[in-house]
Design a protein around this motif. Structure first.
Motif, short mmCIF file in Angstrom:
data_model
loop_
_atom_site.label_atom_id
_atom_site.label_comp_id
_atom_site.label_asym_id
_atom_site.label_seq_id
_atom_site.Cartn_x
_atom_site.Cartn_y
_atom_site.Cartn_z
N LEU A 164 -2.05 -11.31 5.84
CA LEU A 164 -2.78 -10.03 6.50
C LEU A 164 -1.87 -9.17 7.31
O LEU A 164 -2.07 -8.09 7.48
CB LEU A 164 -3.88 -10.71 7.19
CG LEU A 164 -5.18 -9.85 7.48
CD1 LEU A 164 -5.58 -9.52 6.01
CD2 LEU A 164 -6.31 -10.68 8.05
N THR A 165 -1.14 -9.64 8.13
CA THR A 165 -0.33 -8.89 8.92
C THR A 165 0.64 -8.12 8.22
O THR A 165 0.82 -6.81 8.44
CB THR A 165 0.81 -9.94 9.75
OG1 THR A 165 -0.17 -10.74 10.19
CG2 THR A 165 1.43 -9.07 10.86
N LEU A 198 -0.26 -6.97 5.12
CA LEU A 198 -0.88 -6.02 4.49
C LEU A 198 -1.23 -4.99 5.57
O LEU A 198 -1.38 -3.66 5.01
CB LEU A 198 -2.12 -6.72 3.93
CG LEU A 198 -3.09 -6.11 3.33
CD1 LEU A 198 -2.55 -5.93 1.64
CD2 LEU A 198 -4.54 -6.60 2.99
N ILE A 199 -1.67 -5.22 6.78
CA ILE A 199 -2.01 -4.10 7.30
C ILE A 199 -1.00 -3.34 7.75
O ILE A 199 -0.89 -2.15 7.73
CB ILE A 199 -2.44 -4.84 8.84
CG1 ILE A 199 -3.98 -5.44 8.57
CG2 ILE A 199 -3.09 -3.59 9.90
CD1 ILE A 199 -5.11 -5.05 8.15
N THR A 200 0.40 -3.82 7.95
CA THR A 200 1.56 -2.96 8.10
C THR A 200 1.78 -2.09 6.83
O THR A 200 2.04 -0.92 7.19
CB THR A 200 2.71 -3.93 8.11
OG1 THR A 200 2.59 -4.97 9.21
CG2 THR A 200 4.07 -3.20 8.80
N PHE A 214 0.83 -1.12 0.00
CA PHE A 214 -0.18 0.07 -0.02
C PHE A 214 0.96 1.32 0.16
O PHE A 214 0.30 2.45 -0.48
CB PHE A 214 -0.74 -0.03 1.16
CG PHE A 214 -2.16 -0.53 1.09
CD1 PHE A 214 -3.24 -0.01 0.41
CD2 PHE A 214 -2.48 -1.97 1.15
CE1 PHE A 214 -4.36 -0.36 -0.03
CE2 PHE A 214 -3.67 -2.61 0.89
CZ PHE A 214 -4.68 -1.71 0.26
N ILE A 227 -0.55 -0.73 5.12
CA ILE A 227 -1.36 0.24 5.46
C ILE A 227 -0.86 1.35 6.45
O ILE A 227 -1.00 2.56 6.14
CB ILE A 227 -2.94 -0.08 5.63
CG1 ILE A 227 -3.52 -0.83 4.46
CG2 ILE A 227 -3.74 1.04 6.25
CD1 ILE A 227 -4.75 -1.67 4.92
N GLY A 228 -0.40 0.75 7.45
CA GLY A 228 0.28 1.59 8.26
C GLY A 228 1.48 2.35 7.89
O GLY A 228 1.47 3.72 7.96
N VAL A 229 2.44 1.76 7.10
CA VAL A 229 3.32 2.76 6.46
C VAL A 229 2.90 3.72 5.56
O VAL A 229 3.26 5.04 5.69
CB VAL A 229 4.24 1.44 5.81
CG1 VAL A 229 5.44 2.35 5.01
CG2 VAL A 229 4.92 0.48 6.72
#
Lengths: 303, 310
Positions: free
Chosen positions: A101-102, A104-106, A37, A108-110
């Protein structure tokens, strides 16, 4: 008829930018199997790198010179390649063996971290800035068509980079290693391929392409700001999925198709307001019939 | 936690919510507002947890369901309220919430159908797409105020309504998952191929998870509309969906108690961070990254679940 041609040209110019960004998404997906992302923010950083470099280069080589423009683009690409590799090293490498998934969320966080940090008033600020004119541009008129020289630059730069990328991936040792890692991590490692280096290289390559795409996008956009990457980023990401994520020619094709369809739809009165939704509608329709994208192969799930 | 006396828990929770609500006129308005936000977020997080956590279908479009429910309910009360005498207003509100929920669950059915063929990242993209399409449509619909938003919604959401419905959501989701029938959600989450080999129809469970999840998201949207008294399409963008996803992940996928706690913390945290307004969102994104590095199984999960390839 000339209207149709005009829209095709506009669509191709827009689509080729999407294609460049989509290649970055798809390459990272190929080797790591997750959606990066933060890619759209690397694009924004590329545009800003060019924004800050241009005055310095102009002081050296004079305003709006062609070698100057090339120097700015290359320097921004190198900076962004470094940023991309750094993101991979700090955020994604520690999570290499975690569930997708972990990661992927990271990602988004970055992405949020870069956006909000850049929006802070002491970093870049949220206001829109005018992007410098890197080289002189003019409109050509031919048989009722208006062709902006920027569109030609965008198209030719994209073609050049696509050819270069094809050469790197298909003809060089590193490219072969990339394909091997994408095909099978473990087998590639057993063959003596340094996986970390290949993944790092993939991020660098993708981010460099994103930087160039960011500059090309900024040339056409009214201005640059920290969230400028979000919209083209989402489009490019759709383009990558549309073409079959993980598939390089698919990403290029997806970008062009999306750019063209979006431009045509934008030209129809009444539909133009729904422009933001059209890309997604196309994506959903295509995925209903081809769940693996246009050029992707459906992989049956193994038990 | 739902095994014994789950229905008693439900009744008690509704009763407490209603009682506290009767005294809410004495409360500080600011804290009252925050408390209602907390309950709405609990409903959103718990309902998304059914889709993302229990059933393992990664959805990024929860804000879209919420938007449909919110606009649906708001339209109902805007048009019906003037026709109905005052004592019957709560009925109108209940009906409006139901209409919003049903509208959202119909949409959930529509979103659920492509999910039959798509998995993982593809599904995430499609749900994200549905959410964005809804936002774009709302932005162009004159009936609901288009881009300038829907104004003049009556203030009907109270503590009792929100916490009562939050209790109902928790009860329904937990009861559904813990029933004999509902074990199918978890089976689909753990292994689709194995589940279908055991005679479970994954398609059906996925669609049902989307319908139930979307229904409660719609109800939450209705409560939100009558709490803020104003709806704007930009309030239901991609970021809103991410916020709810973060609650579910922070709480631990598929762990109801943890998800509730996470919804409470993530609603209150920004309020405490008001002093650092300009770096608040930077801290928030660092929190997401740090959490994924240190505790990907959720903050409150003591024994890590076995890693599943979601």
């Amino acid at each position: 008829m000339s209207q149709l041609l005009q829209q095709t040209i506009n669509g191709l110019a827009l689509g080729s930018i999407y294609a460049l960004i989509a290649l970055g998404y798809t390459m990272v997906y190929g080797v790591l199997r997750f959606i990066n992302f933060a890619h759209s923010d690397v694009l924004m950083l590329g545009a800003f790198a060019a924004y800050f470099l241009t005055p310095r280069v102009e002081a050296l080589l004079g305003p709006q010179s062609i070698p100057g423009a090339i120097l700015v683009v290359v320097a921004s690409a190198v900076i962004c390649a470094g940023i991309g590799m750094l993101i991979e090293l700090l955020a994604y490498r520690p999570l290499r063996n975690r569930p997708k998934l972990t990661v992927l969320i990271t990602a988004i966080g970055v992405s949020l971290l870069i956006e909000y940090t850049c929006q802070h008033r002491h970093v870049l600020g949220a206001e829109t800035r005018r992007f410098p004119t890197l080289f002189p541009s003019s409109d050509f008129h031919w048989q009722g068509l208006t062709i902006n020289s920027n569109d030609i630059v965008v198209l030719s730069v994209t073609l050049f980079l696509l050819a270069g990328l094809w050469f790197v991936v298909q003809r060089t040792k590193t490219g072969t290693a990339m394909r091997a890692v994408a095909f099978n991590h473990h087998a590639a490692a057993l063959m003596g391929i340094n996986i970390n280096r290949v993944i790092s290289f993939t991020f660098g390559l993708g981010s460099a392409l994103a930087a160039v795409a960011g500059i090309l996008y900024a040339l056409k956009a009214p201005g640059i700001e920290p969230l400028m990457g979000v919209q083209p980023g989402i489009r490019a990401f759709i383009a990558a999925v549309l073409g079959g994520i993980g598939n390089l020619p698919g990403a290029a094709l997806g970008g062009l198709v999306l750019g063209a369809l979006e431009t045509f739809a934008g030209g129809i009165p009444g539909v133009s307001n729904y422009r933001d939704g059209i890309a997604f509608a196309i994506l959903i329709l295509i995925l209903m019939f081809r769940p693996a994208g246009l050029l992707g192969k459906l992989q049956p799930e193994k038990v | 936690m739902m095994s014994l006396g789950a229905k008693r828990f439900l009744l008690a929770a509704i009763l407490i919510a209603a009682t506290v609500s009767a005294f809410s006129a004495h409360f500080n308005r600011y804290f009252l507002g925050i408390s209602i936000d907390v309950a709405i977020n609990i409903i959103l997080a718990v309902s998304l947890n059914l889709i993302n956590g229990h059933t393992g279908q990664f959805s990024l479009g929860h804000a879209g369901f919420m938007a449909v429910g919110g606009y649906g309910a708001a339209l109902c009360t805007l048009h019906l309220s003037p026709l109905v005498p005052a004592p019957l207003q709560p009925l109108v509100f209940a009906g409006a919430l139901l209409v919003g929920g049903v509208a959202a669950s119909l949409l959930g059915l529509v979103v659920g159908i492509p999910s039959l063929r798509l998995r993982g990242d593809y599904l995430a993209v499609v749900t994200l797409g549905f959410g964005e399409i809804i936002r774009v449509i709302l932005q162009n619909m004159e009936v609901v105020g288009a881009a300038s938003g829907l104004k003049g919604i009556a203030k009907m959401t109270t503590l009792g309504w929100t916490f009562g419905l939050a209790a109902v959501t928790v009860y329904v989701v937990a009861a559904a998952v813990n029933s004999t029938y509902g074990r199918g959600f978890i089976a689909v989450h753990d292994d689709e191929v194995a589940a279908s080999a055991m005679g479970i129809n994954p398609t059906r469970y996925k669609v049902i998870a989307f319908i139930i999840g979307a229904f409660f998201a719609g109800v939450a949207g209705g409560l939100y509309a009558h709490h803020k008294q104003f709806l704007s399409p930009t309030g239901f963008d991609f970021m809103k969906s991410i916020d709810i996803v973060v609650m579910v992940i922070l709480g631990g996928m598929g762990r109801t108690a943890g998800v509730i706690a996470a919804a409470v913390i993530l609603t209150l945290l920004p309020e405490y961070l008001r002093g650092f307004a300009d770096i608040r969102m930077i801290l928030y994104s660092l929190l997401i990254i740090g959490l994924m590095m240190a505790r990907p199984q959720g903050l409150f999960t003591l024994s890590p679940k076995k890693a599943t390839s979601a």
